[in-house]
Design a protein around this motif. Sequence first.
Motif, PDB file in Angstrom:
ATOM      1  N   GLY A  58       0.830  -1.188   0.000  1.00  0.00           N
ATOM      2  CA  GLY A  58       0.000   0.000   0.000  1.00  0.00           C
ATOM      3  C   GLY A  58       0.865   1.238   0.000  1.00  0.00           C
ATOM      4  N   SER A  59       1.736   1.339  -1.006  1.00  0.00           N
ATOM      5  CA  SER A  59       2.842   2.302  -0.984  1.00  0.00           C
ATOM      6  C   SER A  59       2.438   3.745  -1.238  1.00  0.00           C
ATOM      7  N   GLY A  60       1.148   4.009  -1.415  1.00  0.00           N
ATOM      8  CA  GLY A  60       0.701   5.389  -1.568  1.00  0.00           C
ATOM      9  C   GLY A  60       1.425   6.096  -2.693  1.00  0.00           C
ATOM     10  N   MET A  61       1.955   7.270  -2.401  1.00  0.00           N
ATOM     11  CA  MET A  61       2.648   8.041  -3.421  1.00  0.00           C
ATOM     12  C   MET A  61       4.162   8.004  -3.257  1.00  0.00           C
ATOM     13  N   GLY A  62       4.634   6.906  -2.626  1.00  0.00           N
ATOM     14  CA  GLY A  62       6.055   6.609  -2.656  1.00  0.00           C
ATOM     15  C   GLY A  62       6.878   7.048  -1.471  1.00  0.00           C
ATOM     16  N   GLU A  63       6.238   7.612  -0.433  1.00  0.00           N
ATOM     17  CA  GLU A  63       7.006   8.132   0.703  1.00  0.00           C
ATOM     18  C   GLU A  63       7.833   7.043   1.387  1.00  0.00           C
ATOM     19  N   GLY A  64       7.233   5.857   1.560  1.00  0.00           N
ATOM     20  CA  GLY A  64       7.958   4.773   2.223  1.00  0.00           C
ATOM     21  C   GLY A  64       9.155   4.301   1.423  1.00  0.00           C
ATOM     22  N   CYS A  65       9.008   4.217   0.103  1.00  0.00           N
ATOM     23  CA  CYS A  65      10.125   3.821  -0.749  1.00  0.00           C
ATOM     24  C   CYS A  65      11.209   4.895  -0.752  1.00  0.00           C
ATOM     25  N   LEU A  66      10.782   6.152  -0.783  1.00  0.00           N
ATOM     26  CA  LEU A  66      11.740   7.257  -0.710  1.00  0.00           C
ATOM     27  C   LEU A  66      12.552   7.174   0.578  1.00  0.00           C
ATOM     28  N   ARG A 117      12.667  -6.699   4.566  1.00  0.00           N
ATOM     29  CA  ARG A 117      11.715  -5.941   5.375  1.00  0.00           C
ATOM     30  C   ARG A 117      10.470  -5.621   4.549  1.00  0.00           C
ATOM     31  N   ILE A 118       9.319  -5.909   5.135  1.00  0.00           N
ATOM     32  CA  ILE A 118       8.038  -5.520   4.535  1.00  0.00           C
ATOM     33  C   ILE A 118       7.439  -4.413   5.387  1.00  0.00           C
ATOM     34  N   MET A 119       7.134  -3.295   4.752  1.00  0.00           N
ATOM     35  CA  MET A 119       6.467  -2.203   5.442  1.00  0.00           C
ATOM     36  C   MET A 119       4.989  -2.221   5.066  1.00  0.00           C
ATOM     37  N   ALA A 120       4.128  -2.027   6.057  1.00  0.00           N
ATOM     38  CA  ALA A 120       2.680  -2.013   5.823  1.00  0.00           C
ATOM     39  C   ALA A 120       2.085  -0.888   6.668  1.00  0.00           C
ATOM     40  N   LEU A 121       2.369   0.345   6.255  1.00  0.00           N
ATOM     41  CA  LEU A 121       1.926   1.510   7.017  1.00  0.00           C
ATOM     42  C   LEU A 121       0.574   1.980   6.504  1.00  0.00           C
ATOM     43  N   ASN A 122      -0.419   1.930   7.363  1.00  0.00           N
ATOM     44  CA  ASN A 122      -1.771   2.410   7.033  1.00  0.00           C
ATOM     45  C   ASN A 122      -2.389   1.647   5.859  1.00  0.00           C
ATOM     46  N   THR A 153      -1.186   0.600  12.175  1.00  0.00           N
ATOM     47  CA  THR A 153      -2.621   0.385  12.044  1.00  0.00           C
ATOM     48  C   THR A 153      -3.388   1.166  13.106  1.00  0.00           C
ATOM     49  N   PRO A 154      -4.697   1.363  12.892  1.00  0.00           N
ATOM     50  CA  PRO A 154      -5.519   1.895  13.977  1.00  0.00           C
ATOM     51  C   PRO A 154      -5.468   0.972  15.188  1.00  0.00           C
ATOM     52  N   ASN A 155      -5.418   1.559  16.367  1.00  0.00           N
ATOM     53  CA  ASN A 155      -5.270   0.811  17.609  1.00  0.00           C
ATOM     54  C   ASN A 155      -6.612   0.745  18.340  1.00  0.00           C
ATOM     55  N   ALA A 156      -7.244  -0.422  18.295  1.00  0.00           N
ATOM     56  CA  ALA A 156      -8.542  -0.588  18.940  1.00  0.00           C
ATOM     57  C   ALA A 156      -8.442  -0.526  20.454  1.00  0.00           C
ATOM     58  N   GLY A 157      -7.236  -0.649  21.003  1.00  0.00           N
ATOM     59  CA  GLY A 157      -7.049  -0.567  22.443  1.00  0.00           C
ATOM     60  C   GLY A 157      -6.912   0.849  22.955  1.00  0.00           C
ATOM     61  N   SER A 158      -6.945   1.822  22.053  1.00  0.00           N
ATOM     62  CA  SER A 158      -6.830   3.222  22.454  1.00  0.00           C
ATOM     63  C   SER A 158      -8.208   3.837  22.674  1.00  0.00           C
ATOM     64  N   PRO A 159      -8.358   4.717  23.674  1.00  0.00           N
ATOM     65  CA  PRO A 159      -9.619   5.444  23.823  1.00  0.00           C
ATOM     66  C   PRO A 159      -9.931   6.318  22.615  1.00  0.00           C
ATOM     67  N   PHE A 160      -8.912   6.570  21.793  1.00  0.00           N
ATOM     68  CA  PHE A 160      -9.059   7.442  20.632  1.00  0.00           C
ATOM     69  C   PHE A 160      -8.996   6.650  19.329  1.00  0.00           C
ATOM     70  N   GLY A 161      -8.990   5.321  19.417  1.00  0.00           N
ATOM     71  CA  GLY A 161      -8.798   4.472  18.238  1.00  0.00           C
ATOM     72  C   GLY A 161      -9.933   4.526  17.241  1.00  0.00           C
ATOM     73  N   SER A 162     -11.137   4.807  17.687  1.00  0.00           N
ATOM     74  CA  SER A 162     -12.269   4.820  16.754  1.00  0.00           C
ATOM     75  C   SER A 162     -12.127   5.932  15.718  1.00  0.00           C
ATOM     76  N   MET A 163     -11.428   6.999  16.057  1.00  0.00           N
ATOM     77  CA  MET A 163     -11.246   8.084  15.093  1.00  0.00           C
ATOM     78  C   MET A 163     -10.463   7.591  13.877  1.00  0.00           C
TER      79      MET A 163
END
Length: 246
Positions: A58-66, A117-122, A153-163
């Motif tokens: 899910g490399s988006g517009m290349g930021e992770g590869c950059l 290394r595999i990156m899977a950000l968002n 990833t979104p953190n379901a254990g956070s009080p703010f995770g639903s956002m």
Amino acid sequence: MSDAAAPTTQERVIDQYFETTSSRTAFTEAMKANAVSTLGRLLGDWGAQPGEVMVDLGSGMGEGCLFALSRGAASATGINLSSGENELARERVPGATFLDTDLVSGLKGLADGSVDRIMALNILEHIDKQTLATVLEEGARVLKPTGCLVAMTPNAGSPFGSMTRYWDITHEIAYTPSAFRQIGLLCGFKRFDFRECGPRPHGVVSTIRYVLWQMIRLSIKFRLMVEMASTKGGIYTADMLTRMAK
């Protein structure tokens, strides 16, 4: 009348993700430097290392590869279903490779034990559980014995995770450390580490934010200890980082 099933709303949004969601502002040299420094602070030693073969899901517009190439990675490959994002990524990061395909197909095209290394950000929050299992199984297959998969990833254990769970209409799931251990063990991973995605001190303002966040997280921990006699993993930011290794 056509027999082809009409695309779901999920499929329609993903197909037009570049048009509906992505930023298309000019990617200046200052923005490139900011993207690299931001990811550096976020990932620390979990980011790409010199000489590594890195794959960005899910490399988006290349930021992770950059970022990986700036760290001295031997190669950086992005896998992204959005051809619009990939077109822009190729312009922004000409030294990387970007594949116009889904995560499973992209990983299936890689050789066993070929990736450091595999990156899977968002990205993992965008897929259902069955697809997640396949992605992780393929990830474990292509990783070298010393390799790892790093996810944000979104953190379901956070009080703010639903956002963050509901911020994007295509999000399917949020995660907890416990959930990652469950699915990871099922799919070939054995070691798990977790980090918060909170403020990283790098100046006066960020240091103040860091101190204030430490106070907030203590209050969250206190509340959990009162109710459940457990800190429930101690990861409380709205997003979390997970590292899985074989």
